[in-house]
Design a protein around this motif. Structure first.
Motif, PDB file in Angstrom:
ATOM      1  N   GLN A 174       1.132  -0.835   0.000  1.00  0.00           N
ATOM      2  CA  GLN A 174      -0.387   0.055  -0.125  1.00  0.00           C
ATOM      3  C   GLN A 174       0.577   1.367  -0.193  1.00  0.00           C
ATOM      4  O   GLN A 174       0.795   2.192  -1.046  1.00  0.00           O
ATOM      5  CB  GLN A 174      -1.112   0.437   1.470  1.00  0.00           C
ATOM      6  CG  GLN A 174      -1.788  -1.294   0.957  1.00  0.00           C
ATOM      7  CD  GLN A 174      -2.825  -1.179   2.795  1.00  0.00           C
ATOM      8  OE1 GLN A 174      -2.338  -0.612   3.868  1.00  0.00           O
ATOM      9  NE2 GLN A 174      -3.980  -1.961   2.551  1.00  0.00           N
ATOM     10  N   THR A 175       2.052   1.695   0.798  1.00  0.00           N
ATOM     11  CA  THR A 175       2.988   2.652   1.127  1.00  0.00           C
ATOM     12  C   THR A 175       3.438   2.631  -0.326  1.00  0.00           C
ATOM     13  O   THR A 175       4.192   3.990  -0.919  1.00  0.00           O
ATOM     14  CB  THR A 175       3.856   2.487   1.687  1.00  0.00           C
ATOM     15  OG1 THR A 175       3.297   2.335   3.178  1.00  0.00           O
ATOM     16  CG2 THR A 175       4.767   3.346   2.032  1.00  0.00           C
ATOM     17  N   ARG A 176       4.385   1.158  -0.848  1.00  0.00           N
ATOM     18  CA  ARG A 176       4.531   1.164  -2.266  1.00  0.00           C
ATOM     19  C   ARG A 176       4.136   2.342  -3.730  1.00  0.00           C
ATOM     20  O   ARG A 176       3.697   3.311  -3.881  1.00  0.00           O
ATOM     21  CB  ARG A 176       4.747   0.706  -3.161  1.00  0.00           C
ATOM     22  CG  ARG A 176       6.063   0.359  -4.012  1.00  0.00           C
ATOM     23  CD  ARG A 176       6.156  -1.046  -4.696  1.00  0.00           C
ATOM     24  NE  ARG A 176       7.192  -1.297  -4.216  1.00  0.00           N
ATOM     25  CZ  ARG A 176       6.964  -2.711  -3.334  1.00  0.00           C
ATOM     26  NH1 ARG A 176       6.119  -3.337  -3.301  1.00  0.00           N
ATOM     27  NH2 ARG A 176       8.252  -2.793  -2.191  1.00  0.00           N
ATOM     28  N   LEU A 228       7.337  14.119  -5.409  1.00  0.00           N
ATOM     29  CA  LEU A 228       8.072  13.440  -5.088  1.00  0.00           C
ATOM     30  C   LEU A 228       9.584  13.059  -4.461  1.00  0.00           C
ATOM     31  O   LEU A 228       9.881  13.349  -5.885  1.00  0.00           O
ATOM     32  CB  LEU A 228       6.988  11.763  -4.185  1.00  0.00           C
ATOM     33  CG  LEU A 228       8.084  11.389  -3.098  1.00  0.00           C
ATOM     34  CD1 LEU A 228       6.878  11.659  -1.624  1.00  0.00           C
ATOM     35  CD2 LEU A 228       8.151   9.780  -3.163  1.00  0.00           C
ATOM     36  N   MET A 229      10.087  13.886  -3.036  1.00  0.00           N
ATOM     37  CA  MET A 229      11.401  14.089  -3.373  1.00  0.00           C
ATOM     38  C   MET A 229      11.528  13.627  -2.585  1.00  0.00           C
ATOM     39  O   MET A 229      11.650  13.176  -1.661  1.00  0.00           O
ATOM     40  CB  MET A 229      11.809  15.581  -3.486  1.00  0.00           C
ATOM     41  CG  MET A 229      11.312  16.460  -3.691  1.00  0.00           C
ATOM     42  SD  MET A 229      12.084  16.759  -5.667  1.00  0.00           S
ATOM     43  CE  MET A 229      13.256  17.498  -5.556  1.00  0.00           C
ATOM     44  N   PHE A 230      13.126  12.489  -2.661  1.00  0.00           N
ATOM     45  CA  PHE A 230      14.115  12.176  -1.917  1.00  0.00           C
ATOM     46  C   PHE A 230      15.242  12.618  -1.665  1.00  0.00           C
ATOM     47  O   PHE A 230      16.340  12.451  -3.069  1.00  0.00           O
ATOM     48  CB  PHE A 230      13.871  10.538  -2.061  1.00  0.00           C
ATOM     49  CG  PHE A 230      14.721   9.825  -0.880  1.00  0.00           C
ATOM     50  CD1 PHE A 230      14.437   9.326  -0.059  1.00  0.00           C
ATOM     51  CD2 PHE A 230      15.877   8.877  -2.013  1.00  0.00           C
ATOM     52  CE1 PHE A 230      15.309   8.978   1.082  1.00  0.00           C
ATOM     53  CE2 PHE A 230      16.902   8.014  -1.099  1.00  0.00           C
ATOM     54  CZ  PHE A 230      16.322   7.945   0.078  1.00  0.00           C
ATOM     55  N   ASP A 231      15.777  12.935  -1.245  1.00  0.00           N
ATOM     56  CA  ASP A 231      16.956  13.770  -0.416  1.00  0.00           C
ATOM     57  C   ASP A 231      17.757  14.479  -1.690  1.00  0.00           C
ATOM     58  O   ASP A 231      18.417  14.579  -2.222  1.00  0.00           O
ATOM     59  CB  ASP A 231      18.315  12.609  -1.108  1.00  0.00           C
ATOM     60  CG  ASP A 231      19.613  12.703   0.043  1.00  0.00           C
ATOM     61  OD1 ASP A 231      19.563  13.770   0.352  1.00  0.00           O
ATOM     62  OD2 ASP A 231      21.195  12.347  -0.649  1.00  0.00           O
ATOM     63  N   GLY A 232      16.639  15.334  -1.937  1.00  0.00           N
ATOM     64  CA  GLY A 232      16.905  16.753  -2.483  1.00  0.00           C
ATOM     65  C   GLY A 232      16.738  16.546  -4.549  1.00  0.00           C
ATOM     66  O   GLY A 232      16.091  17.176  -5.071  1.00  0.00           O
ATOM     67  N   ALA A 259      15.465   4.879  -4.836  1.00  0.00           N
ATOM     68  CA  ALA A 259      15.003   5.117  -3.656  1.00  0.00           C
ATOM     69  C   ALA A 259      13.882   4.519  -2.861  1.00  0.00           C
ATOM     70  O   ALA A 259      13.746   5.261  -1.741  1.00  0.00           O
ATOM     71  CB  ALA A 259      15.213   6.980  -4.171  1.00  0.00           C
ATOM     72  N   ILE A 260      12.690   4.512  -3.358  1.00  0.00           N
ATOM     73  CA  ILE A 260      11.677   4.549  -3.085  1.00  0.00           C
ATOM     74  C   ILE A 260      11.494   2.982  -2.252  1.00  0.00           C
ATOM     75  O   ILE A 260      10.880   2.570  -1.125  1.00  0.00           O
ATOM     76  CB  ILE A 260      10.125   3.853  -4.023  1.00  0.00           C
ATOM     77  CG1 ILE A 260       9.799   5.914  -4.265  1.00  0.00           C
ATOM     78  CG2 ILE A 260       9.060   3.379  -3.252  1.00  0.00           C
ATOM     79  CD1 ILE A 260       9.039   5.788  -4.841  1.00  0.00           C
ATOM     80  N   ASP A 261      12.693   1.949  -3.307  1.00  0.00           N
ATOM     81  CA  ASP A 261      12.716   0.830  -2.475  1.00  0.00           C
ATOM     82  C   ASP A 261      14.198   0.863  -1.110  1.00  0.00           C
ATOM     83  O   ASP A 261      12.983  -0.155  -0.141  1.00  0.00           O
ATOM     84  CB  ASP A 261      13.485  -0.407  -3.904  1.00  0.00           C
ATOM     85  CG  ASP A 261      12.111  -0.019  -4.788  1.00  0.00           C
ATOM     86  OD1 ASP A 261      11.095  -0.846  -4.359  1.00  0.00           O
ATOM     87  OD2 ASP A 261      12.809  -1.129  -5.528  1.00  0.00           O
ATOM     88  N   SER A 262      14.603   1.491  -1.329  1.00  0.00           N
ATOM     89  CA  SER A 262      15.446   2.282  -0.225  1.00  0.00           C
ATOM     90  C   SER A 262      14.815   2.282   0.932  1.00  0.00           C
ATOM     91  O   SER A 262      14.249   1.817   2.382  1.00  0.00           O
ATOM     92  CB  SER A 262      16.427   2.952  -0.001  1.00  0.00           C
ATOM     93  OG  SER A 262      17.535   2.248  -1.318  1.00  0.00           O
TER      94      SER A 262
END
Length: 142
Positions: free
Chosen positions: A89-91, A100-104, A111-114
């Motif tokens: 559900q979160t994925r 959606l940003m991850f680490d800028g 990144a989503i898998d991490s």
């Protein structure tokens, strides 16, 4: 004795420097130990044993004389399914987010898998901790 320490480093994939930092033992002490100049004091050996979760006797003999039983509860198949369902559900929610940003940077699938991998580890630990804390004694397996 340093050989047994080295085996633990290899087994857990950590460096002597990391162990030194996290236990408060100086790297000079470990280097001198490695070179055979002296043996660390018992309190320092105990810190290393505690860090790796092994009995002190392992660092002295290389043998697990005192079997350390892992009494942590195991996850059931139902627990694993529950975690998997939440992660799915979160994925889906993360992948459907625009901007959606991850680490800028824009979040990549990697990144989503991490993020999800870290969440899975945390959820598994939390479930085990809750089982340990809230399972009545009469239902605990010895």
């Amino acid at each position: 004795m340093y050989e047994y320490f080295q085996r633990l480093l290899d087994k857990y994939g950590v460096t002597a420097y990391k162990v030194a930092k996290e236990t408060g033992i100086s790297t000079v002490t470990l280097t001198n130990w490695k070179r055979g100049r002296y043996t660390p004091k018992p309190d320092k050996l105990q810190k290393i044993a505690d860090y790796f979760g092994v009995p002190l006797s392992y660092l002295l003999t290389g043998k697990m004389e005192e079997e350390v039983k892992d009494k942590s509860p195991e996850l059931t198949r139902r627990d694993e399914r529950d975690i998997e369902k939440i992660l799915d559900q979160t994925r889906d929610q993360l992948l459907s987010q625009d901007g959606l940003m991850f680490d800028g940077q824009p979040a990549t699938p990697e990144a989503i898998d991490s993020i999800l991998s870290a969440m899975q580890i945390g959820m598994e630990l939390a479930k085990k901790k809750n089982k340990e804390k809230y399972t009545p004694k009469k239902y605990k397996k010895d």
